[in-house]
Design a protein around this motif. Structure first.
Motif, PDB file in Angstrom:
ATOM      1  N   MET A   1       2.441   9.425  -2.137  1.00  0.00           N
ATOM      2  CA  MET A   1       2.285   9.296  -3.045  1.00  0.00           C
ATOM      3  C   MET A   1       3.614   8.862  -3.901  1.00  0.00           C
ATOM      4  N   ASP A   2       4.155   9.755  -4.046  1.00  0.00           N
ATOM      5  CA  ASP A   2       5.200   9.600  -5.517  1.00  0.00           C
ATOM      6  C   ASP A   2       5.828   8.340  -5.324  1.00  0.00           C
ATOM      7  N   LYS A   3       5.962   7.976  -3.755  1.00  0.00           N
ATOM      8  CA  LYS A   3       6.513   6.241  -3.795  1.00  0.00           C
ATOM      9  C   LYS A   3       5.727   5.816  -3.684  1.00  0.00           C
ATOM     10  N   ALA A   4       4.267   5.365  -3.112  1.00  0.00           N
ATOM     11  CA  ALA A   4       3.097   4.273  -3.659  1.00  0.00           C
ATOM     12  C   ALA A   4       3.364   3.881  -5.586  1.00  0.00           C
ATOM     13  N   LYS A   5       3.305   5.438  -5.956  1.00  0.00           N
ATOM     14  CA  LYS A   5       3.266   4.693  -7.271  1.00  0.00           C
ATOM     15  C   LYS A   5       4.288   4.099  -8.128  1.00  0.00           C
ATOM     16  N   LYS A   6       5.433   5.087  -7.817  1.00  0.00           N
ATOM     17  CA  LYS A   6       6.768   4.155  -8.285  1.00  0.00           C
ATOM     18  C   LYS A   6       6.772   2.335  -7.645  1.00  0.00           C
ATOM     19  N   ALA A   7       6.567   1.920  -6.951  1.00  0.00           N
ATOM     20  CA  ALA A   7       6.008   0.939  -6.106  1.00  0.00           C
ATOM     21  C   ALA A   7       5.167   0.376  -6.980  1.00  0.00           C
ATOM     22  N   TYR A   8       4.158   0.735  -7.525  1.00  0.00           N
ATOM     23  CA  TYR A   8       2.538   0.255  -8.657  1.00  0.00           C
ATOM     24  C   TYR A   8       3.804  -0.219  -9.531  1.00  0.00           C
TER      25      TYR A   8
ATOM     26  N   PHE B   1       9.159  -8.035  -3.215  1.00  0.00           N
ATOM     27  CA  PHE B   1       7.839  -7.604  -3.183  1.00  0.00           C
ATOM     28  C   PHE B   1       7.273  -7.507  -2.436  1.00  0.00           C
ATOM     29  N   LEU B   2       7.057  -7.595  -0.992  1.00  0.00           N
ATOM     30  CA  LEU B   2       6.598  -6.857   0.319  1.00  0.00           C
ATOM     31  C   LEU B   2       6.687  -5.986   0.165  1.00  0.00           C
ATOM     32  N   LYS B   3       8.646  -5.057   0.228  1.00  0.00           N
ATOM     33  CA  LYS B   3       8.919  -4.066   0.171  1.00  0.00           C
ATOM     34  C   LYS B   3       7.839  -2.991  -0.350  1.00  0.00           C
ATOM     35  N   TYR B   4       7.545  -3.406  -2.182  1.00  0.00           N
ATOM     36  CA  TYR B   4       6.683  -3.001  -2.318  1.00  0.00           C
ATOM     37  C   TYR B   4       5.361  -2.510  -2.249  1.00  0.00           C
ATOM     38  N   THR B   5       5.275  -3.774  -2.079  1.00  0.00           N
ATOM     39  CA  THR B   5       3.292  -3.915  -2.394  1.00  0.00           C
ATOM     40  C   THR B   5       3.327  -2.516  -0.381  1.00  0.00           C
ATOM     41  N   ALA B   6       4.099  -2.638   0.458  1.00  0.00           N
ATOM     42  CA  ALA B   6       3.452  -2.452   1.367  1.00  0.00           C
ATOM     43  C   ALA B   6       3.307  -1.057   1.103  1.00  0.00           C
ATOM     44  N   GLN B   7       3.907  -0.439   0.119  1.00  0.00           N
ATOM     45  CA  GLN B   7       3.871   0.997  -0.373  1.00  0.00           C
ATOM     46  C   GLN B   7       3.400   1.797  -0.881  1.00  0.00           C
ATOM     47  N   VAL B   8       2.515   0.181  -1.843  1.00  0.00           N
ATOM     48  CA  VAL B   8       0.937   0.605  -2.427  1.00  0.00           C
ATOM     49  C   VAL B   8      -0.187   0.427  -1.516  1.00  0.00           C
ATOM     50  N   LYS B   9       0.180  -0.456  -0.517  1.00  0.00           N
ATOM     51  CA  LYS B   9      -0.897  -0.303  -0.045  1.00  0.00           C
ATOM     52  C   LYS B   9      -1.225   0.353   0.793  1.00  0.00           C
ATOM     53  N   ILE B  10      -0.393   1.039   1.482  1.00  0.00           N
ATOM     54  CA  ILE B  10      -0.287   2.347   2.208  1.00  0.00           C
ATOM     55  C   ILE B  10      -0.718   3.756   1.448  1.00  0.00           C
ATOM     56  N   GLY B  11      -0.482   3.717  -0.003  1.00  0.00           N
ATOM     57  CA  GLY B  11      -1.158   4.344  -0.560  1.00  0.00           C
ATOM     58  C   GLY B  11      -2.425   4.383  -0.989  1.00  0.00           C
ATOM     59  N   ALA B  12      -2.989   3.524  -1.711  1.00  0.00           N
ATOM     60  CA  ALA B  12      -4.586   2.741  -1.609  1.00  0.00           C
ATOM     61  C   ALA B  12      -4.755   3.351   0.192  1.00  0.00           C
ATOM     62  N   ILE B  13      -4.487   2.715   0.796  1.00  0.00           N
ATOM     63  CA  ILE B  13      -5.081   3.438   2.199  1.00  0.00           C
ATOM     64  C   ILE B  13      -5.254   4.539   2.249  1.00  0.00           C
TER      65      ILE B  13
ATOM     66  N   PRO C   1      -5.586   5.068  -6.407  1.00  0.00           N
ATOM     67  CA  PRO C   1      -6.529   4.234  -6.778  1.00  0.00           C
ATOM     68  C   PRO C   1      -6.991   2.675  -7.066  1.00  0.00           C
ATOM     69  N   ILE C   2      -6.787   2.405  -5.870  1.00  0.00           N
ATOM     70  CA  ILE C   2      -7.073   0.717  -5.836  1.00  0.00           C
ATOM     71  C   ILE C   2      -8.480   0.008  -5.499  1.00  0.00           C
ATOM     72  N   ASN C   3      -9.242  -0.269  -6.057  1.00  0.00           N
ATOM     73  CA  ASN C   3     -10.234  -1.101  -5.848  1.00  0.00           C
ATOM     74  C   ASN C   3     -11.051  -1.632  -4.794  1.00  0.00           C
ATOM     75  N   ASP C   4     -10.039  -2.678  -4.154  1.00  0.00           N
ATOM     76  CA  ASP C   4     -10.035  -3.541  -3.158  1.00  0.00           C
ATOM     77  C   ASP C   4      -8.951  -4.182  -2.941  1.00  0.00           C
ATOM     78  N   ILE C   5      -8.788  -3.315  -1.351  1.00  0.00           N
ATOM     79  CA  ILE C   5      -7.643  -3.678  -0.935  1.00  0.00           C
ATOM     80  C   ILE C   5      -7.052  -4.541  -0.375  1.00  0.00           C
ATOM     81  N   ASP C   6      -8.184  -5.937   0.372  1.00  0.00           N
ATOM     82  CA  ASP C   6      -8.117  -6.377   0.877  1.00  0.00           C
ATOM     83  C   ASP C   6      -7.496  -7.620  -0.030  1.00  0.00           C
ATOM     84  N   LYS C   7      -7.930  -7.565  -1.908  1.00  0.00           N
ATOM     85  CA  LYS C   7      -6.668  -8.223  -2.919  1.00  0.00           C
ATOM     86  C   LYS C   7      -5.506  -7.932  -2.610  1.00  0.00           C
ATOM     87  N   ILE C   8      -4.720  -7.278  -1.859  1.00  0.00           N
ATOM     88  CA  ILE C   8      -3.283  -6.676  -1.521  1.00  0.00           C
ATOM     89  C   ILE C   8      -3.602  -8.052  -1.193  1.00  0.00           C
ATOM     90  N   ASP C   9      -3.291  -8.111  -0.061  1.00  0.00           N
ATOM     91  CA  ASP C   9      -3.208  -8.990   1.398  1.00  0.00           C
ATOM     92  C   ASP C   9      -3.706 -10.601   0.878  1.00  0.00           C
TER      93      ASP C   9
END
Length: 337
Positions: A250-257, A271-283, A288-296
């Motif tokens: 959670m810490d990595k995901a929120k820092k990346a966000y 961008f790829l590095k931090y986006t991957a951390q955000v997506k892991i946190g969302a999955i 609280p990301i409401n549409d994971i597909d939009k990250i892709d």
């Protein structure tokens, strides 16, 4: 963490792509003749009239920025871009692409988000039937569809599923997965196919064998493998990210966000590095990301040449980083609940 009721495929499956390789009887597999190319374009265009509105792009007429942007979206290939006689017919939703003058005379492709191999194949099969009615396709009763590369003989079908596999990657189990897929007659490649890396933990799972099997065999094989990979990812995910490790994730995901939504300049690899951390946190339900597909979608939209097309000009390195940061910040903010 995910509950047992959570769909196991959420976030791990990005996109399905079906591709058919076809050649024209009497024409060289390597299409370089402009007049012949025009004739084939007319025949293919006639075949597509009942499948929506298609735009024609001739490689000889495309700017570098436009061509590279289309490649970033998987609509055309590097090989096609280099062929002055090459062209592509692409539907208005960018879900179907027919390349003329690639490694084979025709490369028909259909894309859709999620795991939907049978649905996507059925759509492309209908398109292929119409193309075969209007074009004399090279076919042998023993070898099937004749192709430039022997690995495509038979059905000429390549079924691919793009997957996000951070846990298997971080745990060092990708080599085992690659070996297992190879044993099953499947292959694991990076985001842009053969020779590319699994950037952002994204990989393509696809069939290798096309001869001596039916289209249904191929679809079943890839579909079953993808479901098994999802289960393996989830099992490793629970060990890697579960229990007391949740706080660190959670810490990595929120820092990346925080970095992605506040950066002034943003390099694509950063961008790829931090986006991957955000997506892991969302999955995992930790962010609280409401549409994971939009990250892709964002991963494709902020690639260098897609940014050029968005802003209507070739960008300097600094402008590219600046505009990427602006776009990512705005779009990620909208995605958070």
């Amino acid at each position: 963490m995910r509950t047992p009721e959570t769909e196991v495929l959420t976030g791990n499956i990005i996109m399905t792509r079906i591709r058919l390789a076809r050649n024209v009887y009497g024409a060289p597999f390597s299409l370089t003749d402009m007049d012949l190319s025009e004739e084939i374009i007319k025949n293919v265009s006639r075949s597509l009239v009942n499948f929506g509105s298609f735009d024609l792009y001739r490689m000889a007429e495309l700017s570098e920025e436009r061509a590279e942007s289309m490649k970033e979206k998987h609509l055309i290939s590097s090989r096609l871009m280099k062929n002055p006689a090459g062209a592509a017919l692409i539907d208005e939703n960018e879900g179907v692409s027919v390349m003329i003058g690639e490694e084979d005379v025709l490369r028909e492709q259909c894309f859709k988000k999620g795991l939907c191999l049978y649905e996507v194949y059925d759509k492309l099969d209908r398109i292929d039937d119409e193309i075969c009615k209007n074009t004399d396709i090279a076919f042998d009763k023993d070898l099937g569809f004749l192709t430039a590369c022997t690995t495509n003989l038979g059905t000429g079908l390549r079924a691919s599923v793009m997957m996000f596999l951070p846990a298997l990657t971080e745990s060092g189990k990708m080599n085992d997965l690659v070996a297992e897929m190879d044993r099953l007659g499947l292959t694991v490649r990076g985001l842009y196919g053969e020779g590319s890396d699994g950037e952002g933990y994204v990989y393509q799972i696809s069939n290798e064998v096309t001869l001596g099997v039916t289209e249904r065999d191929i679809l079943d094989s890839v579909n079953n493998a993808v479901l098994r990979i999802c289960e393996a990812e989830r099992a490793v995910e629970d060990k890697l990210y579960g229990g007391k490790k949740q706080l660190n994730v959670m810490d990595k995901a929120k820092k990346a966000y925080g970095i992605l939504t506040n950066a002034v300049l943003l390099d694509y690899n950063e961008f790829l590095k931090y986006t991957a951390q955000v997506k892991i946190g969302a999955i995992l339900g930790l962010l609280p990301i409401n549409d994971i597909d939009k990250i892709d979608d964002l991963i494709i939209k902020v690639r260098p040449y897609n940014l050029c097309m968005e802003y209507g000009r070739k960008l300097t390195e600094t402008d590219e980083k600046l505009y990427r940061a602006e776009m990512v910040g705005k779009e990620l903010t909208l995605l958070k609940e």
